[in-house]
Design an enzyme around this catalytic site. Structure first.
Site, short mmCIF file in Angstrom:
data_model
loop_
_atom_site.label_atom_id
_atom_site.label_comp_id
_atom_site.label_asym_id
_atom_site.label_seq_id
_atom_site.Cartn_x
_atom_site.Cartn_y
_atom_site.Cartn_z
N SER A 101 11.47 -3.52 -3.58
CA SER A 101 10.99 -4.01 -2.34
C SER A 101 10.33 -2.65 -1.52
O SER A 101 11.01 -1.72 -1.49
CB SER A 101 11.95 -4.83 -1.55
OG SER A 101 11.62 -5.06 -0.38
N THR A 120 3.26 -9.54 -2.15
CA THR A 120 3.95 -10.86 -1.53
C THR A 120 3.04 -11.32 -0.68
O THR A 120 2.69 -10.61 0.43
CB THR A 120 5.29 -10.50 -1.10
OG1 THR A 120 6.13 -9.80 -2.18
CG2 THR A 120 5.95 -11.79 -0.48
N LYS A 122 2.64 -12.64 -5.56
CA LYS A 122 3.81 -13.45 -5.39
C LYS A 122 3.99 -14.40 -4.26
O LYS A 122 3.85 -13.80 -3.16
CB LYS A 122 5.01 -12.29 -5.34
CG LYS A 122 6.42 -13.12 -5.09
CD LYS A 122 7.51 -11.96 -5.40
CE LYS A 122 8.89 -12.26 -4.90
NZ LYS A 122 9.27 -12.66 -3.55
N TYR A 146 4.16 -4.71 0.86
CA TYR A 146 3.88 -5.42 2.16
C TYR A 146 2.98 -4.36 2.86
O TYR A 146 3.08 -3.09 2.68
CB TYR A 146 5.05 -5.58 3.03
CG TYR A 146 6.08 -6.62 2.69
CD1 TYR A 146 5.64 -7.78 2.53
CD2 TYR A 146 7.43 -6.46 2.65
CE1 TYR A 146 6.60 -8.92 2.24
CE2 TYR A 146 8.25 -7.31 2.45
CZ TYR A 146 7.93 -8.72 2.12
OH TYR A 146 8.78 -9.72 2.19
N HIS A 173 9.74 -17.42 -1.87
CA HIS A 173 10.71 -16.43 -1.20
C HIS A 173 12.15 -16.66 -1.31
O HIS A 173 13.01 -16.49 -0.47
CB HIS A 173 10.33 -16.18 0.10
CG HIS A 173 10.35 -14.71 0.42
ND1 HIS A 173 9.14 -13.91 0.64
CD2 HIS A 173 11.11 -13.81 1.07
CE1 HIS A 173 9.39 -12.83 1.07
NE2 HIS A 173 10.77 -12.54 1.22
C1 FNR Z 1 14.37 -11.59 -0.81
N1 FNR Z 1 13.04 -11.56 -1.30
C2 FNR Z 1 12.24 -10.57 -1.10
N2 FNR Z 1 10.83 -10.71 -1.59
C3 FNR Z 1 9.82 -9.94 -1.57
O1 FNR Z 1 8.65 -10.07 -2.00
N3 FNR Z 1 10.20 -8.87 -0.54
C4 FNR Z 1 11.53 -8.47 -0.33
O2 FNR Z 1 11.63 -7.51 0.64
C5 FNR Z 1 12.25 -9.65 -0.36
N4 FNR Z 1 13.55 -9.31 0.03
C6 FNR Z 1 14.69 -10.23 -0.27
C7 FNR Z 1 15.83 -10.17 0.15
C8 FNR Z 1 16.76 -10.82 -0.25
C9 FNR Z 1 18.42 -10.74 0.50
C10 FNR Z 1 16.52 -12.01 -1.00
C11 FNR Z 1 17.68 -13.13 -1.51
C12 FNR Z 1 15.40 -12.39 -1.30
C13 FNR Z 1 12.72 -12.84 -2.14
C14 FNR Z 1 12.85 -12.63 -3.69
O3 FNR Z 1 12.08 -11.56 -4.11
C15 FNR Z 1 12.84 -13.75 -4.61
O4 FNR Z 1 11.61 -14.58 -4.24
C16 FNR Z 1 13.95 -14.83 -4.29
O5 FNR Z 1 15.20 -14.26 -4.13
C17 FNR Z 1 14.18 -15.83 -5.43
O6 FNR Z 1 14.96 -16.81 -5.25
P1 FNR Z 1 16.63 -16.67 -5.87
O7 FNR Z 1 16.67 -16.32 -7.14
O8 FNR Z 1 17.30 -15.77 -4.62
O9 FNR Z 1 16.94 -18.12 -5.66
#
Ligand code: FNR
Length: 391
Positions: free
Chosen positions: A109, A158, A256, A132, A280
């Site tokens: 990330s 994203t 994404k 981002y 997300h």
């Molecule tokens: C995320 N996700 C996420 N996505 C992204 O594009 N950049 C980011 O910095 C983050 N940060 C982030 C932090 C935390 C704590 C979580 C749980 C999730 C979203 C992540 O990439 C993904 O889309 C989801 O976590 C998928 O769902 P599940 O597997 O957690 O149910």
């Protein structure tokens, strides 16, 4: 925690809850608003019923596949999870290392606590960088160049974060106040940390992560944790930006955060090489469809021109199999490994991946299917109204 005792992801979730301060656990576990989508993402898999073929002998079951031309040992990729360094010392490096050792991709990330160069060095496997547009095109151009030099093989853009979602748990736990470094504002919320000395010792021995070293703002240096909310609002990614990114980065681009067929087409027109059907993890707009339900529409719209991936709610190998049956090339997991990281660092991430890998292998054996890439619609039954959405 003795991770070998974790039988499923829920066990790792409970162990993470025991080791982490409430604010940190809830940051991982929580979703936006009423958390409807967070729950739907997991529950929607229950509506898909398997149609196994029995009495099938297969000499060698196969889980290897390729994503964007890169071979991986199983169709499970680690999703970008911001602030992983808060869950465990050097969290992003730890997770990347495990991904490499099990033969899959780690996605870093933008909001990482570790330097992108260090994370790439920590893994023997391929890595993707999630971008981002914080700080605008000039800051992004510099980061893209760093990611290229460090050896990241794809950029994940994203697109579902024009503003941070409303995470009520974070507000209640004082996440805003805790990052201000103002002792008076922090005071009402510090007790939740005092009762987790093991986590606290790790956090401080690791430098007490409060900034994002990969977002270097001109004249200001690395972005502070406290500034994320405002920074995200100023960094909405448009289709025009995506075309700009297409020029700035010569490698593959993964978009994404696609929910609907029309956006899949726009992403393809803007130069995407792959799409992730993602909400997300239910952390942004609440009351959108579960990703597994949105998947068939996006797969149909993609017309085989790009690879379609999915994330959201994957907690069992059977969930992975269902996503592949509905047309996903591979899935990404977020919380499943984040719980493992929070529970026990490297051993926890390893256990999370191992649970899902073993589950998936058992599922294809029980389905009578020789390989994960041979999974298709004939192995599942989906509710009629899901079909109706795909024109
Ligand atoms: C995320 N996700 C996420 N996505 C992204 O594009 N950049 C980011 O910095 C983050 N940060 C982030 C932090 C935390 C704590 C979580 C749980 C999730 C979203 C992540 O990439 C993904 O889309 C989801 O976590 C998928 O769902 P599940 O597997 O957690 O149910």
């Amino acid at each position: 925690m003795n991770t070998s005792r974790a039988v499923n992801i829920e066990d790792l979730r409970r162990a993470a809850r025991r080791r982490l301060p409430r604010a940190v656990f809830d940051y991982i576990d929580g979703g936006a608003d009423r958390e409807h989508t967070l729950a739907h993402n997991c529950r929607a898999y229950d509506d898909i019923i398997f149609r196994p073929r029995c009495a099938v002998a297969v000499p060698n079951y196969e889980m290897r596949t390729t994503v964007l031309g890169t071979e991986i040992a199983m169709p499970i990729i680690l999703a970008p999870v911001g602030s992983s360094r808060m869950f465990y010392p050097r969290g992003e490096e730890v997770a990347a290392n495990v991904a490499g050792s099990v033969g899959t991709i780690y996605t870093l990330s933008t909001l990482s606590g570790c330097l992108l160069e260090d994370v790439k060095k920590a893994t023997t496997g391929p890595a993707w960088y999630q971008l981002y547009l914080i700080g605008g095109h000039d800051v992004a151009r510099a980061t893209i160049e760093r990611a290229r030099l460090a050896g990241y093989s794809a950029l994940v853009v994203t697109i579902d974060t024009p503003v941070a979602g409303m995470r009520e748990r974070d507000l209640r736990n004082g996440m805003k106040e805790l990052v201000t470094r103002n002792p008076w504002k922090m005071l009402p919320f510090v007790m939740q940390f005092a009762v987790k000395p093991q986590w606290l010792a790790g956090f401080f021995s690791d430098g007490g992560m409060m900034k994002f070293p990969n977002v270097v703002l001109p004249g200001e240096g690395p972005m502070l944790y406290a500034d994320v909310g405002t920074a995200l609002e100023a960094s909405v990614v448009t289709w025009a930006d995506l075309k700009w990114i297409r020029h700035a980065w010569q490698g593959p681009i993964v978009v994404k955060g696609v929910h609907i067929g029309d956006d899949a087409r726009r992403a393809i027109d803007a130069g995407a090489n792959a799409i992730v059907v993602s909400n997300h993890g239910g952390r942004q707009l609440d009351d959108v469809h579960a990703t597994i339900r949105a998947l068939p529409e996006v797969v149909a719209a993609a017309r085989g021109q790009v690879e379609v991936l999915l994330d959201g709610g994957i907690r069992r190998g059977g969930d992975v199999a269902k996503a592949l049956c509905l047309g996903a090339r591979a899935v990404l997991i977020g919380r499943a490994y984040a719980y493992g990281l929070g529970a026990a660092g490297e051993a926890g991430v390893r256990r999370a991946v191992e649970i899902l890998r073993a589950d998936l292998l058992r599922t294809i054996k029980l389905l009578g299917c020789p390989s994960t890439s041979a999974l298709d619609r004939s192995y599942v039954e989906v509710p009629a109204e899901w079909e109706a959405r795909v024109k």
